[in-house]
Scaffold this motif. Structure first.
Motif, mmCIF file in Angstrom:
data_model
loop_
_atom_site.group_PDB
_atom_site.id
_atom_site.type_symbol
_atom_site.label_atom_id
_atom_site.label_comp_id
_atom_site.label_asym_id
_atom_site.label_seq_id
_atom_site.Cartn_x
_atom_site.Cartn_y
_atom_site.Cartn_z
ATOM 1 N N SER A 1 0.834 -1.200 0.000
ATOM 2 C CA SER A 1 0.000 0.000 0.000
ATOM 3 C C SER A 1 0.869 1.251 0.000
ATOM 4 O O SER A 1 1.713 1.431 0.876
ATOM 5 C CB SER A 1 -0.916 -0.003 1.233
ATOM 6 N N HIS B 1 -1.909 -7.642 -8.697
ATOM 7 C CA HIS B 1 -3.100 -6.833 -8.947
ATOM 8 C C HIS B 1 -2.885 -5.434 -8.378
ATOM 9 O O HIS B 1 -2.061 -5.234 -7.478
ATOM 10 C CB HIS B 1 -4.334 -7.480 -8.307
ATOM 11 N N LEU C 1 -0.990 -7.541 -4.013
ATOM 12 C CA LEU C 1 -1.936 -6.475 -4.330
ATOM 13 C C LEU C 1 -1.276 -5.137 -4.038
ATOM 14 O O LEU C 1 -0.788 -4.910 -2.932
ATOM 15 C CB LEU C 1 -3.204 -6.615 -3.488
ATOM 16 N N ILE D 1 -7.513 3.956 -5.155
ATOM 17 C CA ILE D 1 -8.550 4.548 -4.316
ATOM 18 C C ILE D 1 -8.602 6.048 -4.602
ATOM 19 O O ILE D 1 -7.629 6.771 -4.357
ATOM 20 C CB ILE D 1 -8.285 4.281 -2.822
ATOM 21 N N THR E 1 -12.425 -3.255 1.823
ATOM 22 C CA THR E 1 -13.035 -4.058 0.761
ATOM 23 C C THR E 1 -11.974 -4.658 -0.143
ATOM 24 O O THR E 1 -12.017 -5.848 -0.483
ATOM 25 C CB THR E 1 -14.016 -3.206 -0.066
ATOM 26 N N HIS E 2 -10.991 -3.847 -0.545
ATOM 27 C CA HIS E 2 -9.902 -4.356 -1.381
ATOM 28 C C HIS E 2 -9.126 -5.443 -0.646
ATOM 29 O O HIS E 2 -8.769 -6.467 -1.235
ATOM 30 C CB HIS E 2 -8.961 -3.223 -1.781
ATOM 31 N N ALA F 1 -4.997 -1.724 -7.183
ATOM 32 C CA ALA F 1 -6.254 -1.037 -6.880
ATOM 33 C C ALA F 1 -5.978 0.440 -6.624
ATOM 34 O O ALA F 1 -5.031 0.789 -5.907
ATOM 35 C CB ALA F 1 -6.915 -1.658 -5.651
ATOM 36 N N ILE G 1 -1.908 -1.067 -3.670
ATOM 37 C CA ILE G 1 -2.973 -0.093 -3.420
ATOM 38 C C ILE G 1 -2.366 1.304 -3.457
ATOM 39 O O ILE G 1 -1.323 1.550 -2.830
ATOM 40 C CB ILE G 1 -3.665 -0.329 -2.068
ATOM 41 N N ASP H 1 -11.304 -8.645 -0.372
ATOM 42 C CA ASP H 1 -11.386 -9.306 -1.673
ATOM 43 C C ASP H 1 -10.101 -10.066 -1.974
ATOM 44 O O ASP H 1 -10.124 -11.181 -2.513
ATOM 45 C CB ASP H 1 -11.658 -8.292 -2.783
ATOM 46 N N PHE H 2 -8.972 -9.468 -1.615
ATOM 47 C CA PHE H 2 -7.678 -10.105 -1.854
ATOM 48 C C PHE H 2 -7.483 -11.304 -0.931
ATOM 49 O O PHE H 2 -6.976 -12.353 -1.345
ATOM 50 C CB PHE H 2 -6.559 -9.085 -1.671
ATOM 51 N N GLU I 1 -13.364 1.394 1.824
ATOM 52 C CA GLU I 1 -12.880 0.999 0.503
ATOM 53 C C GLU I 1 -11.587 0.198 0.623
ATOM 54 O O GLU I 1 -11.393 -0.813 -0.066
ATOM 55 C CB GLU I 1 -12.674 2.241 -0.365
#
Length: 270
Positions: A121, A232, A206, A236, A253-254, A234, A208, A257-258, A250
């Motif tokens: 992140s 992946h 992931l 925001i 949620t990410h 994402a 972010i 989901d991951f 939010e």
């Protein structure tokens, strides 16, 4: 909740705490420069039950000791390793923000048994350059954290959040950070370039990013995430460097989901 001070070979004690299911799948959270493990408070209530959640304060921050600066990235990675070992955490989802994301990358290379997947992140394989960090170290050493806190807030938060009452505790957190601890970690970031080792990782990842991040812009985060095949990304919107604070629902949620996509969440029900 179980708390522990983990003593490192140099005598530095690292504060850590673990909550949740005793035998649940582990999620380890690693904080950004100038924050404590409370960085993750906004999203924890939004995560599913059954997880084993490990958080800690990196050296120089929060309830951990403040050894003399400078620090190295190797020390920060070894601290995170020791925290995981102290709580017998293996095959974790490691969530790191900013310097915490750099720690995630380094630890995944050093100890693949500890990390089965990671969330990077608002971070990068390399953040800034040595001059940028040395200028910041010099300014804060001479003037203190309070003199730099508003500039930090402008880099951290998007226009919807900046200067609102919700920003107040985060500004206070930065100003409460030890000058030695903050500049020590700055030095560790300044000396880090993980492009080559990170490009060799092959674990679910992931990335972010926040569209208004003044510290690690989205393109930088995406560039690092793209080093890892199958990763992946994402984005925001209307969030800055700390989307877990500005947009916790939010962000959660990410993350959820991951957790589900990697099979990590399913283990909570085993």
């Amino acid at each position: 909740m179980r708390e522990q001070m983990i003593t490192r070979p140099d005598g530095t004690r690292i504060y850590a705490q673990i909550t949740g299911a005793e035998n649940g799948p582990a999620v380890v959270f690693s904080n950004s420069l100038g924050t404590t493990l409370q960085l993750w408070d906004p999203i924890l209530p939004l995560l599913p039950e059954g997880l084993r959640i490990l958080r800690y304060d990196m050296r120089g921050h929060g309830r951990s000791d403040v050894p003399d600066a400078p620090y190295t990235m190797g020390q920060l990675i070894s601290d995170a390793e020791a925290v995981c070992d102290a709580f017998d955490v293996r095959d974790a989802m490691f969530v790191g923000l900013s310097v915490g994301g750099m720690i995630a990358q380094g630890l995944a290379v050093k100890r693949p048994d500890l990390i089965r997947a990671m969330v990077l992140s608002n971070t990068a394989a390399k953040i800034g350059n040595p001059k940028l960090w040395q200028d910041r170290i010099s300014f804060i050493t001479a003037n203190g954290m309070a003199a730099a806190s508003d500039e930090i807030m402008r880099r951290w938060f998007g226009r919807d959040f900046y200067a609102t009452p919700a920003m107040t505790p985060w500004k206070a957190m930065v100003e409460a950070t030890s000058v030695t601890g903050y500049t020590g970690v700055c030095a560790a970031i300044a000396g880090t370039d993980f492009y080559t080792p990170t490009s060799g990782l092959r674990i679910p990842t992931l990335g972010i990013a926040g569209t208004e991040d003044g510290s690690t812009p989205p393109d930088l985060v995406r560039e690092t995430t793209d080093l890892i095949p199958g990763s992946h990304f994402a984005l925001i919107r209307r969030a800055g460097h700390l989307p877990c604070v500005e947009k916790p629902a939010e962000f959660a949620t990410h993350l959820c989901d991951f957790l589900s996509a990697t099979g990590h969440l399913a283990q909570a029900g085993d």
